[in-house]
Design a protein around this motif. Sequence first.
Motif, PDB file in Angstrom:
ATOM      1  N   PRO A   1       0.433  -0.995  -0.134  1.00 50.03           N
ATOM      2  CA  PRO A   1       0.247   0.506   0.342  1.00 50.03           C
ATOM      3  C   PRO A   1       0.707   0.837  -0.422  1.00 50.03           C
ATOM      4  O   PRO A   1       0.135   2.449   0.425  1.00 50.03           O
ATOM      5  CB  PRO A   1      -0.710  -0.513   1.591  1.00 50.03           C
ATOM      6  CG  PRO A   1      -0.254  -1.001   1.727  1.00 50.03           C
ATOM      7  CD  PRO A   1       0.368  -2.011   1.438  1.00 50.03           C
ATOM      8  N   LEU A   2       2.138   1.644   0.003  1.00 50.92           N
ATOM      9  CA  LEU A   2       2.662   2.132   0.528  1.00 50.92           C
ATOM     10  C   LEU A   2       3.698   2.862  -0.847  1.00 50.92           C
ATOM     11  O   LEU A   2       3.508   3.533  -1.024  1.00 50.92           O
ATOM     12  CB  LEU A   2       4.197   1.883   1.100  1.00 50.92           C
ATOM     13  CG  LEU A   2       3.660   2.013   2.514  1.00 50.92           C
ATOM     14  CD1 LEU A   2       5.082   1.299   3.458  1.00 50.92           C
ATOM     15  CD2 LEU A   2       3.857   3.017   3.367  1.00 50.92           C
ATOM     16  N   VAL A   3       3.364   1.921  -2.095  1.00 50.95           N
ATOM     17  CA  VAL A   3       3.793   2.425  -3.195  1.00 50.95           C
ATOM     18  C   VAL A   3       2.241   2.408  -4.124  1.00 50.95           C
ATOM     19  O   VAL A   3       2.202   2.890  -5.180  1.00 50.95           O
ATOM     20  CB  VAL A   3       5.045   1.210  -4.008  1.00 50.95           C
ATOM     21  CG1 VAL A   3       5.787   1.344  -5.429  1.00 50.95           C
ATOM     22  CG2 VAL A   3       6.380   1.023  -3.311  1.00 50.95           C
ATOM     23  N   GLY A   4       1.734   0.743  -4.569  1.00 52.38           N
ATOM     24  CA  GLY A   4       0.815   0.606  -4.950  1.00 52.38           C
ATOM     25  C   GLY A   4       1.015   0.880  -6.920  1.00 52.38           C
ATOM     26  O   GLY A   4       2.370   1.045  -6.895  1.00 52.38           O
ATOM     27  N   GLY A   5      -0.067   0.594  -7.704  1.00 53.72           N
ATOM     28  CA  GLY A   5       0.106   0.500  -8.935  1.00 53.72           C
ATOM     29  C   GLY A   5       0.608   1.308  -9.733  1.00 53.72           C
ATOM     30  O   GLY A   5       0.528   1.186 -10.826  1.00 53.72           O
ATOM     31  N   GLY A   6      -0.238   2.302  -9.061  1.00 49.78           N
ATOM     32  CA  GLY A   6      -0.095   4.069 -10.468  1.00 49.78           C
ATOM     33  C   GLY A   6       1.537   4.677  -9.626  1.00 49.78           C
ATOM     34  O   GLY A   6       1.267   4.838 -11.645  1.00 49.78           O
TER      35      GLY A   6
ATOM     36  N   GLN B   1      -5.335  -6.873 -10.517  1.00 47.39           N
ATOM     37  CA  GLN B   1      -6.060  -6.121 -10.682  1.00 47.39           C
ATOM     38  C   GLN B   1      -6.154  -4.563 -10.699  1.00 47.39           C
ATOM     39  O   GLN B   1      -6.325  -3.880  -9.567  1.00 47.39           O
ATOM     40  CB  GLN B   1      -7.544  -6.325 -10.272  1.00 47.39           C
ATOM     41  CG  GLN B   1      -7.910  -7.873 -10.497  1.00 47.39           C
ATOM     42  CD  GLN B   1      -9.517  -8.087 -10.334  1.00 47.39           C
ATOM     43  OE1 GLN B   1      -9.668  -7.605  -9.114  1.00 47.39           O
ATOM     44  NE2 GLN B   1     -10.030  -9.185 -10.439  1.00 47.39           N
ATOM     45  N   CYS B   2      -4.688  -4.232 -11.016  1.00 50.63           N
ATOM     46  CA  CYS B   2      -3.894  -3.107 -10.287  1.00 50.63           C
ATOM     47  C   CYS B   2      -4.163  -1.347 -10.724  1.00 50.63           C
ATOM     48  O   CYS B   2      -3.701  -1.393 -11.508  1.00 50.63           O
ATOM     49  CB  CYS B   2      -2.557  -2.775 -10.497  1.00 50.63           C
ATOM     50  SG  CYS B   2      -1.279  -2.720  -9.052  1.00 50.63           S
ATOM     51  N   LEU B   3      -5.545  -1.979 -11.738  1.00 50.00           N
ATOM     52  CA  LEU B   3      -6.711  -1.023 -12.262  1.00 50.00           C
ATOM     53  C   LEU B   3      -7.143  -0.047 -11.263  1.00 50.00           C
ATOM     54  O   LEU B   3      -8.295  -0.316 -10.651  1.00 50.00           O
ATOM     55  CB  LEU B   3      -6.937  -1.213 -13.998  1.00 50.00           C
ATOM     56  CG  LEU B   3      -5.850  -2.300 -14.787  1.00 50.00           C
ATOM     57  CD1 LEU B   3      -7.045  -2.766 -16.058  1.00 50.00           C
ATOM     58  CD2 LEU B   3      -4.548  -1.155 -15.396  1.00 50.00           C
TER      59      LEU B   3
ATOM     60  N   GLY C   1      -4.592   2.197  -8.278  1.00 50.99           N
ATOM     61  CA  GLY C   1      -3.745   1.610  -8.895  1.00 50.99           C
ATOM     62  C   GLY C   1      -3.751   2.274 -10.424  1.00 50.99           C
ATOM     63  O   GLY C   1      -4.043   4.064 -10.670  1.00 50.99           O
ATOM     64  N   ILE C   2      -3.219   1.769 -11.329  1.00 54.49           N
ATOM     65  CA  ILE C   2      -2.818   2.408 -13.130  1.00 54.49           C
ATOM     66  C   ILE C   2      -3.940   2.973 -13.674  1.00 54.49           C
ATOM     67  O   ILE C   2      -4.822   2.047 -13.567  1.00 54.49           O
ATOM     68  CB  ILE C   2      -2.337   1.683 -13.696  1.00 54.49           C
ATOM     69  CG1 ILE C   2      -0.916   0.972 -13.410  1.00 54.49           C
ATOM     70  CG2 ILE C   2      -1.858   2.181 -15.185  1.00 54.49           C
ATOM     71  CD1 ILE C   2      -0.464  -0.399 -13.833  1.00 54.49           C
ATOM     72  N   PRO C   3      -4.045   4.439 -13.964  1.00 52.87           N
ATOM     73  CA  PRO C   3      -4.666   5.034 -14.751  1.00 52.87           C
ATOM     74  C   PRO C   3      -5.097   4.203 -16.120  1.00 52.87           C
ATOM     75  O   PRO C   3      -4.789   3.935 -16.884  1.00 52.87           O
ATOM     76  CB  PRO C   3      -4.606   6.331 -14.955  1.00 52.87           C
ATOM     77  CG  PRO C   3      -3.769   6.682 -13.905  1.00 52.87           C
ATOM     78  CD  PRO C   3      -3.231   5.254 -13.398  1.00 52.87           C
ATOM     79  N   VAL C   4      -6.478   3.687 -15.944  1.00 53.85           N
ATOM     80  CA  VAL C   4      -6.703   2.850 -17.445  1.00 53.85           C
ATOM     81  C   VAL C   4      -6.364   3.996 -18.994  1.00 53.85           C
ATOM     82  O   VAL C   4      -6.082   3.132 -19.791  1.00 53.85           O
ATOM     83  CB  VAL C   4      -7.914   2.375 -17.480  1.00 53.85           C
ATOM     84  CG1 VAL C   4      -8.147   1.315 -18.438  1.00 53.85           C
ATOM     85  CG2 VAL C   4      -8.350   1.467 -16.441  1.00 53.85           C
TER      86      VAL C   4
END
Length: 172
Positions: free
Chosen positions: A32-37, A72-74, A81-84
Amino acid sequence: PVLPLLVDRLGDGHGRIRDAAATAIITLAKSPLVGGGFLGQQLLQNPKKKSAPSKVIVARLQVLQALTLQQQCLQPLRRDGIPVDALLQQTMEWFQSPHSDIRLACVSLVGAVFHLMGAAPVEPFLDRLRPAQKGMFLEEFERRAAESEKQERREGRAPPRIEGIEEGNEEE
């Protein structure tokens, strides 16, 4: 900063180094400290070298696909998450590459996004393609739907439907 170094190592000539970098990035996505975004921002940047080997971009696309399917990192599935739209925009830019391995990795990643989120986020990007190019994506969607249907039957659930994207005129 460690993350840019890990992203650079995705294109390394040694398989063990590539695999270790990919594993580290996927592990960081779980935090949660880094995350997909944040990871997505790094992975979606063009390589520093203009003439980078195709394996550099292919490796990034493969890690992005793993983050999409495994984590499911979107956005909006994960707040961090990563912006789609950013993911699809850069993927479609890379799809214009003359290297077939890059194009195939792009098709696979977009197929993963379609499988996870449906047609709505993907459709605007496909409308810009020539019919033959769009056909590659539609084949991937159908392949993933067939795989999903087999899985759903094994688990006793209803399969998803491919709706919202129609194949265009095949003439160019």
